[in-house]
Design a protein around this motif. Structure first.
Motif, mmCIF file in Angstrom:
data_model
loop_
_atom_site.group_PDB
_atom_site.id
_atom_site.type_symbol
_atom_site.label_atom_id
_atom_site.label_comp_id
_atom_site.label_asym_id
_atom_site.label_seq_id
_atom_site.Cartn_x
_atom_site.Cartn_y
_atom_site.Cartn_z
ATOM 1 N N PHE A 76 47.307 30.617 35.786
ATOM 2 C CA PHE A 76 47.243 29.887 34.520
ATOM 3 C C PHE A 76 46.149 30.465 33.628
ATOM 4 C CE2 PHE A 76 45.335 26.202 32.187
ATOM 5 C CZ PHE A 76 46.355 26.033 31.261
ATOM 6 N N LEU A 77 44.965 30.690 34.195
ATOM 7 C CA LEU A 77 43.879 31.281 33.417
ATOM 8 C C LEU A 77 44.276 32.647 32.863
ATOM 9 C CD1 LEU A 77 40.671 30.420 35.494
ATOM 10 C CD2 LEU A 77 41.544 29.272 33.457
ATOM 11 N N ASP A 78 44.948 33.439 33.665
ATOM 12 C CA ASP A 78 45.372 34.757 33.212
ATOM 13 C C ASP A 78 46.271 34.651 31.991
ATOM 14 O OD1 ASP A 78 45.676 37.671 33.527
ATOM 15 O OD2 ASP A 78 47.725 37.173 34.083
ATOM 16 N N ARG A 79 47.186 33.684 32.008
ATOM 17 C CA ARG A 79 48.109 33.524 30.883
ATOM 18 C C ARG A 79 47.404 33.044 29.617
ATOM 19 N NH1 ARG A 79 53.808 30.661 32.081
ATOM 20 N NH2 ARG A 79 53.776 30.753 29.779
ATOM 21 N N ILE A 80 46.351 32.257 29.768
ATOM 22 C CA ILE A 80 45.672 31.765 28.569
ATOM 23 C C ILE A 80 44.499 32.650 28.159
ATOM 24 C CG2 ILE A 80 46.391 29.394 29.038
ATOM 25 C CD1 ILE A 80 43.453 28.772 29.780
ATOM 26 N N GLY A 81 44.273 33.754 28.889
ATOM 27 C CA GLY A 81 43.328 34.753 28.400
ATOM 28 C C GLY A 81 42.043 34.936 29.166
ATOM 29 N N TYR A 82 42.026 34.527 30.444
ATOM 30 C CA TYR A 82 40.785 34.616 31.226
ATOM 31 C C TYR A 82 41.046 35.133 32.633
ATOM 32 C CZ TYR A 82 38.250 32.059 27.640
ATOM 33 O OH TYR A 82 37.661 31.704 26.449
ATOM 34 N N ASP A 83 40.063 35.837 33.172
ATOM 35 C CA ASP A 83 40.034 36.134 34.598
ATOM 36 C C ASP A 83 39.399 34.953 35.333
ATOM 37 O OD1 ASP A 83 41.125 38.670 34.219
ATOM 38 O OD2 ASP A 83 39.157 39.615 33.987
ATOM 39 N N ALA A 84 39.564 34.943 36.644
ATOM 40 C CA ALA A 84 38.992 33.882 37.469
ATOM 41 C C ALA A 84 38.076 34.487 38.526
ATOM 42 C CB ALA A 84 40.093 33.067 38.149
ATOM 43 N N VAL A 85 37.005 33.763 38.825
ATOM 44 C CA VAL A 85 36.101 34.124 39.917
ATOM 45 C C VAL A 85 36.083 32.959 40.892
ATOM 46 C CG1 VAL A 85 33.708 34.560 40.577
ATOM 47 C CG2 VAL A 85 34.656 35.654 38.543
ATOM 48 N N ASP A 86 36.428 33.227 42.142
ATOM 49 C CA ASP A 86 36.465 32.175 43.156
ATOM 50 C C ASP A 86 35.038 31.798 43.546
ATOM 51 O OD1 ASP A 86 36.842 30.518 45.371
ATOM 52 O OD2 ASP A 86 38.520 31.701 46.134
ATOM 53 N N ALA A 87 34.664 30.559 43.234
ATOM 54 C CA ALA A 87 33.310 30.076 43.531
ATOM 55 C C ALA A 87 33.235 29.330 44.857
ATOM 56 C CB ALA A 87 32.829 29.165 42.394
ATOM 57 N N GLY A 88 34.324 29.321 45.613
ATOM 58 C CA GLY A 88 34.301 28.674 46.913
ATOM 59 C C GLY A 88 34.964 27.306 46.901
ATOM 60 N N PRO A 89 34.683 26.484 47.910
ATOM 61 C CA PRO A 89 35.271 25.148 47.997
ATOM 62 C C PRO A 89 34.612 24.184 47.023
ATOM 63 C CG PRO A 89 33.728 25.466 49.784
ATOM 64 C CD PRO A 89 33.819 26.794 49.069
ATOM 65 N N LEU A 90 35.160 22.983 46.928
ATOM 66 C CA LEU A 90 34.593 21.983 46.029
ATOM 67 C C LEU A 90 33.141 21.672 46.371
ATOM 68 C CD1 LEU A 90 37.530 19.436 45.629
ATOM 69 C CD2 LEU A 90 36.825 21.237 44.038
ATOM 70 N N ALA A 91 32.792 21.775 47.629
ATOM 71 C CA ALA A 91 31.406 21.513 48.042
ATOM 72 C C ALA A 91 30.432 22.509 47.426
ATOM 73 C CB ALA A 91 31.289 21.538 49.561
ATOM 74 N N GLU A 92 30.934 23.672 47.012
ATOM 75 C CA GLU A 92 30.086 24.691 46.393
ATOM 76 C C GLU A 92 30.141 24.653 44.867
ATOM 77 O OE1 GLU A 92 28.027 27.277 47.838
ATOM 78 O OE2 GLU A 92 28.147 25.773 49.417
ATOM 79 N N SER A 93 30.888 23.706 44.314
ATOM 80 C CA SER A 93 31.063 23.695 42.862
ATOM 81 C C SER A 93 29.790 23.327 42.109
ATOM 82 C CB SER A 93 32.205 22.755 42.460
ATOM 83 O OG SER A 93 31.951 21.416 42.831
ATOM 84 N N TRP A 94 28.757 22.903 42.832
ATOM 85 C CA TRP A 94 27.455 22.690 42.173
ATOM 86 C C TRP A 94 26.942 23.972 41.542
ATOM 87 C CZ3 TRP A 94 23.496 25.721 43.902
ATOM 88 C CH2 TRP A 94 23.613 26.257 45.192
ATOM 89 N N SER A 101 39.059 34.029 24.594
ATOM 90 C CA SER A 101 40.348 34.375 25.206
ATOM 91 C C SER A 101 40.769 35.780 24.802
ATOM 92 C CB SER A 101 41.399 33.354 24.767
ATOM 93 O OG SER A 101 42.687 33.727 25.219
ATOM 94 N N ARG A 102 41.205 36.558 25.789
ATOM 95 C CA ARG A 102 41.615 37.938 25.544
ATOM 96 C C ARG A 102 42.857 38.268 26.390
ATOM 97 N NH1 ARG A 102 37.967 37.068 22.554
ATOM 98 N NH2 ARG A 102 36.156 38.378 22.026
ATOM 99 N N PRO A 103 43.675 39.223 25.953
ATOM 100 C CA PRO A 103 44.833 39.638 26.747
ATOM 101 C C PRO A 103 44.399 40.285 28.067
ATOM 102 C CG PRO A 103 44.971 40.475 24.489
ATOM 103 C CD PRO A 103 43.583 39.953 24.672
ATOM 104 N N ALA A 104 45.277 40.246 29.021
ATOM 105 C CA ALA A 104 45.005 40.910 30.312
ATOM 106 C C ALA A 104 44.707 42.382 30.071
ATOM 107 C CB ALA A 104 46.194 40.755 31.240
ATOM 108 N N GLY A 105 43.688 42.873 30.749
ATOM 109 C CA GLY A 105 43.320 44.276 30.624
ATOM 110 C C GLY A 105 42.341 44.595 29.523
ATOM 111 N N ALA A 106 42.022 43.621 28.675
ATOM 112 C CA ALA A 106 41.063 43.864 27.597
ATOM 113 C C ALA A 106 39.685 44.153 28.169
ATOM 114 C CB ALA A 106 41.000 42.655 26.667
ATOM 115 N N ALA A 107 39.007 45.115 27.577
ATOM 116 C CA ALA A 107 37.696 45.511 28.093
ATOM 117 C C ALA A 107 36.672 44.391 27.987
ATOM 118 C CB ALA A 107 37.201 46.745 27.346
ATOM 119 N N ASP A 108 36.845 43.507 27.012
ATOM 120 C CA ASP A 108 35.873 42.433 26.809
ATOM 121 C C ASP A 108 36.419 41.073 27.265
ATOM 122 O OD1 ASP A 108 37.765 42.229 24.824
ATOM 123 O OD2 ASP A 108 36.339 41.749 23.216
#
Length: 226
Positions: A166-184, A139-146
């Protein structure tokens, strides 16, 4: 959103609770064994945390984390989760969960099974691809290089936007992986599962940050569903 409900408060659920409290959320913890078994974790987390039944955690949460073994997904109560965002951390491990034909064949993903069980909830797959120790330490603050990123998959755009916040507040960026059908693409034995956050692919003791481009590339490198 001010309260996070947790259905399942083990390694991943407990870690998410710690990160949420540190970010200013209230949390309501639950598990299958009863509130009294969570006394130590509540004491550790302090005044922002309390323990309850599964029903109480589902009702209290503005956002609810489901972190139970997949074989127990039908025990998650549907009615109190109607309309809510449900963060699904589950993975399919046949040796633990038994064989599930739809998952073995690739006809469905584990998160699609949970979504069917919770037809009016808005399920987002997240936290399933990272070791709980790495989740705690990366977990890292927003804008942290790492700063690291986590993949999210879901069928509801607003739910994914709220999960990203929510992820941003707890220290993470998010990457959209698509719909639930793509969660594999973020399930066990894929390039983004665990190893992407490990300094040594053969030994996951030491963590390594994985930024959004790294996670996005790992998702794209996944083969094809079973």
């Amino acid at each position: 959103m001010t309260t996070v409900g947790l259905i399942g408060s083990g390694h991943i659920g407990g870690t998410v609770a710690r990160l949420a409290v540190a970010a200013g959320y209230d949390v309501v913890l639950s598990n299958s064994r009863g509130p009294e078994t969570l006394r130590d974790l509540v004491a550790e987390l302090g005044s922002r945390a309390r323990a309850g039944t599964v029903q109480e955690a589902a009702e209290a949460g503005d956002l609810v984390v489901v972190s139970v073994p997949l074989k127990a997904y039908r025990d998650v109560p549907a009615q109190p989760l109607a309309g809510k965002i449900v963060l699904d951390t589950n993975n399919y491990y046949p040796q633990r969960d038994g064989q599930i034909a739809e998952l073995d064949s690739g006809a469905a993903t584990s998160s699609e099974l949970l979504q069917r069980h919770l037809p009016t909830a808005r399920v987002v797959k997240v936290f399933n691809n990272i070791n709980f120790r790495h989740l705690a330490t990366l977990s890292r603050p927003a804008g942290a290089a790492d700063r690291s990123a986590l993949p999210i998959a879901g069928d509801d755009a607003d739910a994914k936007a709220a999960t990203t916040a929510f992820l941003d507040r707890i220290g993470y960026d998010a990457v959209d992986a698509g719909p639930l059908a793509e969660s594999w693409r973020q399930q066990p034995d894929t390039p983004v599962y665990g190893v992407v956050y490990a300094a040594d692919p053969q030994n996951w003791d030491r963590e390594k940050p994985a930024d959004a481009p790294t996670v996005r590339a790992a998702l794209a490198a996944a083969g094809s569903p079973a």
